[in-house]
Scaffold this active site. Structure first.
Site, short mmCIF file in Angstrom:
data_model
loop_
_atom_site.label_atom_id
_atom_site.label_comp_id
_atom_site.label_asym_id
_atom_site.label_seq_id
_atom_site.Cartn_x
_atom_site.Cartn_y
_atom_site.Cartn_z
N CYS A 130 48.35 0.64 -28.63
CA CYS A 130 48.43 -0.65 -28.38
C CYS A 130 48.30 -0.66 -26.85
O CYS A 130 48.17 0.23 -26.03
CB CYS A 130 49.63 -1.33 -28.72
N ASP A 136 21.34 -18.24 -0.34
CA ASP A 136 20.36 -17.91 0.56
C ASP A 136 19.07 -18.66 0.45
O ASP A 136 18.58 -18.38 -0.92
CB ASP A 136 20.60 -16.36 0.88
N ASP A 173 20.01 -11.79 -1.64
CA ASP A 173 19.13 -10.81 -2.13
C ASP A 173 18.96 -9.73 -1.22
O ASP A 173 18.50 -8.47 -1.09
CB ASP A 173 17.82 -11.20 -2.53
#
Length: 733
Positions: A15, A421, A620
């Site tokens: 568990c 961006d 990026d």
């Protein structure tokens, strides 16, 4: 100090409390920096100082706690499953046998004979199928913790020992024995566990599919050109392999010979095959569709894209969002509280409310106390979050949305601002010619030919775009002599013996070339965010070229949907005010920041956070990495730099801006599902414990036998996992 992170499989966890126990004990081991254990996937991940401790010592420590650990995928899961299945069948057979003895009369068998037979069946069941629970309970108590098996073990032993004492009349205990409770309790919990394992297996199917994608064999080419079939794992960097049509590409590499279409849907999510030829890169586990390829290996092992994806998914499933940390704290104290409630239940029925029961009030008090123990196991609470995370990370993977941290799923659901961006996120990062404005003295084709001739030797992005436009229109040009580039200004040279100037307005001014004829048009283009190239030949202006970074498909729809989701969008860019305003206006973004330096991006994120906003950052580039790290959720574009992808919490593999919306939808649905799971887990205990304690019995005659309490407990875990699997029905925009 050298740090290393390892992942490993763990056996013996029953568990969520088992996982918490391992984490708590290993945190105290010198040299271990962090430890995360996932009960749902039976895995652990440890970051440690290699100067102080090694992997073998970590495995030994884990085993000493009571949970053997081995390298990933090296545990013999098949034999373990057969053993568990055998115990399950035996416990079911024992339950059926004991029920037959209880309810079907057998001529010649006395009540005493039947009781002794039932005791033998119960003893075999406890020492066989039930022994796992007792071993797990022992480990838990040894580690000063309490898991669900402690509750089950107390319940089973209480029923069994009382029945033995009653059967033999020891300590004056006589009357009805209930060996059937111990047997059926073990059987029902094993049935529930079996169903839970089956359903949990479905929750982790996405990762299993990834693992199955890996090629098993490869055609290694010797220096003499001979093919040798080898295990794909034996391929090294620099090795050359042959890939026939229909085969899985076994390595990440570069095509050195051949041409073929390749199914890269595993990586990109796009179903359209991609043409690959000499010089192109290919990814391992993608499928070669039509032609014969020769590939030189560039990445192996953990460096391959598939391995990186698997690692990202695994780490996301290992991560614990804030809501799970809260549940862990509750679960850790839950078992001792339940044991206390069980004792209170026994004492209340035995000392205070015995008049409701009659002469068998001790037996009643014991049964209700056992029922409280077994119905309150915290498995459902422990499974509420990790199963939802496993399912949602698999859904994201299938949609080419890589979720690197589970906490990002919770945080992305709470975002109220997204910073985008511009270049590479909103736009393609690639300029296209949008306008050719020729002067009265020039023909458009002649003007473009001279522009292309001057740009031919330049690597500047705007120059390359002019070349692409000229080629697209089929324009031919001659070679420029005396080519020179003036930084920040443009290009100069000789074309057919005459001076050519290509660049900004400043270059024209410095060489006394008048631009009056196109000034009004130039201002109009600049207002719309266009970049301009002036072209002059033989001291006369031929015209201007207008270029603009191409806006990605779906950006406008994504921004509109984000607004509909009550999420503010802000664009940041290092570009000019005019260019920023033009792009923001075209895609529907109302707030933007222009001329932003790379060092300022993180400060902008911090500024919004100081205002109490939950901030998502999408970027990026390398210069976006600090802002991605600072944001509450960093979202990296898959075509971006490795630094950005490493820093981001979520990676959009397909470079589709609409996947930002889908990631937020997935996060919101996942958080909703976790809250539903936790609500039902807590609600189940709030309702179940009083019923098991017999609160309704004096008023409505309703009670709950311990074995049925065990069945209800087991099915509560199954219901939580099943509810998590309903995430697979999510419909994205």
């Amino acid at each position: 100090m050298a740090e290393q992170t390892i992942k490993f499989d763990i056996t013996g966890m029953h568990c969520a409390n088992c996982a918490i126990t391992i984490e708590r004990k290993l945190k105290d081991v010198k040299g271990i920096k962090s430890i995360r254990v996932n009960f749902s996937s039976n895995t652990g991940m440890v970051t440690y100082d290699t100067d102080i401790i090694n992997k073998a010592h970590i495995f030994k420590q884990t085993k000493d706690i009571g949970y053997p650990a081995k390298e990933r995928f090296q545990l013999d899961q098949t034999s373990a499953r057969y053993i568990q299945m055998g115990w399950l069948i035996l416990s079911i057979v024992a339950s059926i046998a004991i029920m037959i003895l209880m309810y079907i009369p057998f001529p010649g068998l006395t009540h005493t004979h039947i009781s002794y037979t039932m005791m033998i069946i119960a003893t075999i069941t406890i020492l066989g199928p039930g022994m796992d629970f007792f071993i797990s309970a022992y480990k838990s108590i040894k580690n000063l913790s309490a898991n669900m098996d402690v509750l089950v073990s107390i319940g089973v032993l209480s029923a069994y020992l009382y029945s033995v004492l009653a059967l033999y009349g020891i300590f004056g205990m006589t009357g009805h024995s209930f060996f059937e409770t111990a047997v059926m309790l073990i059987a029902f919990i094993r049935i529930g566990k079996y169903m839970e394992e089956r359903v949990r297996g479905r929750a982790g199917q996405a990762l299993q599919k990834l693992l199955r994608l890996q090629a098993g064999r490869a055609r290694l080419l010797s220096p003499e050109g001979k093919e040798l079939e080898v295990d794909a794992s034996a391929i090294q960097k620099g090795d050359v392999v042959a890939v026939r049509p229909g085969e899985i590409i076994p390595v990440d590499g570069e095509v050195t010979q051949g041409i073929s279409s390749v199914d890269e849907s595993m990586v990109t999510g796009e179903s359209m095959p991609v043409v690959k030829q000499k010089g192109d890169t290919v990814v391992g586990a993608t499928i070669n569709k039509t032609g014969f390829l020769i590939v030189r290996t560039t990445r192996v092992g953990e460096e391959t894209i598939l391995s990186q994806i698997i690692n990202m998914v695994e780490e996301a499933q290992m991560d614990k969002p804030p809501i799970q940390r809260f549940v862990d704290k509750v679960t850790n104290i839950f078992v001792p509280v339940v044991i206390g409630l069980s004792l209170v239940t026994f004492m209340c029925w035995y000392f205070l409310f015995y008049n409701f029961i009659g002469e068998h009030y001790f037996l009643w008090a014991l049964k209700t106390a056992i029922a409280v123990l077994v119905i309150a196991c915290p498995c459902a609470m422990g499974l509420a979050t990790p199963t939802a995370i496993m399912v949602s990370s698999g859904i994201g993977l299938n949609r080419s949305i890589l979720i690197k941290r589970a906490s990002a799923l919770e945080k992305i659901a709470q975002l109220n601002i997204i910073i985008l961006d511009k270049t590479g996120t909103i736009t393609e990062g690639h300029f296209a010619v949008t306008n050719l404005i020729a002067s009265k003295a020039a023909h458009e084709t002649e003007f473009l030919a001279i522009a292309a001739a001057g740009c031919a030797f330049s690597n500047h992005p705007l120059s390359q775009s002019v070349i692409e436009e000229a080629k697209k229109r089929g324009v031919a040009w001659d070679t420029v002599q005396d080519f020179q580039e003036e930084p920040g200004a443009g290009i100069t040279g000789k074309y057919n013996g005459k001076d050519v100037f290509i660049g900004n307005k400043g270059l024209m001014t410095s060489h006394q070339i008048r631009t009056d004829e196109v000034d009004d048009k130039a201002k109009e283009l600049e207002i719309h965010g266009k970049s301009l190239i002036y072209v002059a030949y033989d001291q006369a202006l031929l015209g201007i070229v207008g270029l603009m970074d191409t806006i990605k498909q779906n950006v406008h729809d994504a921004v509109r949907l984000l607004k509909h989701m009550s999420i503010q969008t802000v664009m940041i860019t290092g570009d000019s005010e005019q260019a920023a305003k033009a792009v923001a206006s075209e895609v529907g973004i109302e707030e933007y920041r222009a001329r932003v330096l790379p060092s300022e991006k993180m400060e902008i994120v911090k500024g919004f956070q100081k205002d109490g906003m939950q901030v998502g950052m999408v970027g990026d580039g390398i210069n976006d990495a600090p802002a991605l790290a600072q944001a509450d959720v960093g979202i990296a574009i898959g075509a971006g730099t490795d630094v950005a992808k490493e820093t981001g919490d979520i990676v959009l593999v397909r470079n589709d801006v609409m996947d930002i919306v889908r990631a937020i939808q997935l996060g919101r649905q996942t958080l909703t599902k976790i809250k539903q799971n936790l609500f039902w887990a807590f609600f189940y205990n709030i309702i179940g414990i009083p019923i098991a304690a017999g609160v309704l019995y004096p008023f409505f005659g309703i009670s709950l036998k311990p074995e049925y309490a065990g069945l209800a407990m087991a099915f509560s875990s199954v219901s939580v996992v099943t509810n998590s699997l309903l995430l697979k029905r999510i419909s994205f925009t």
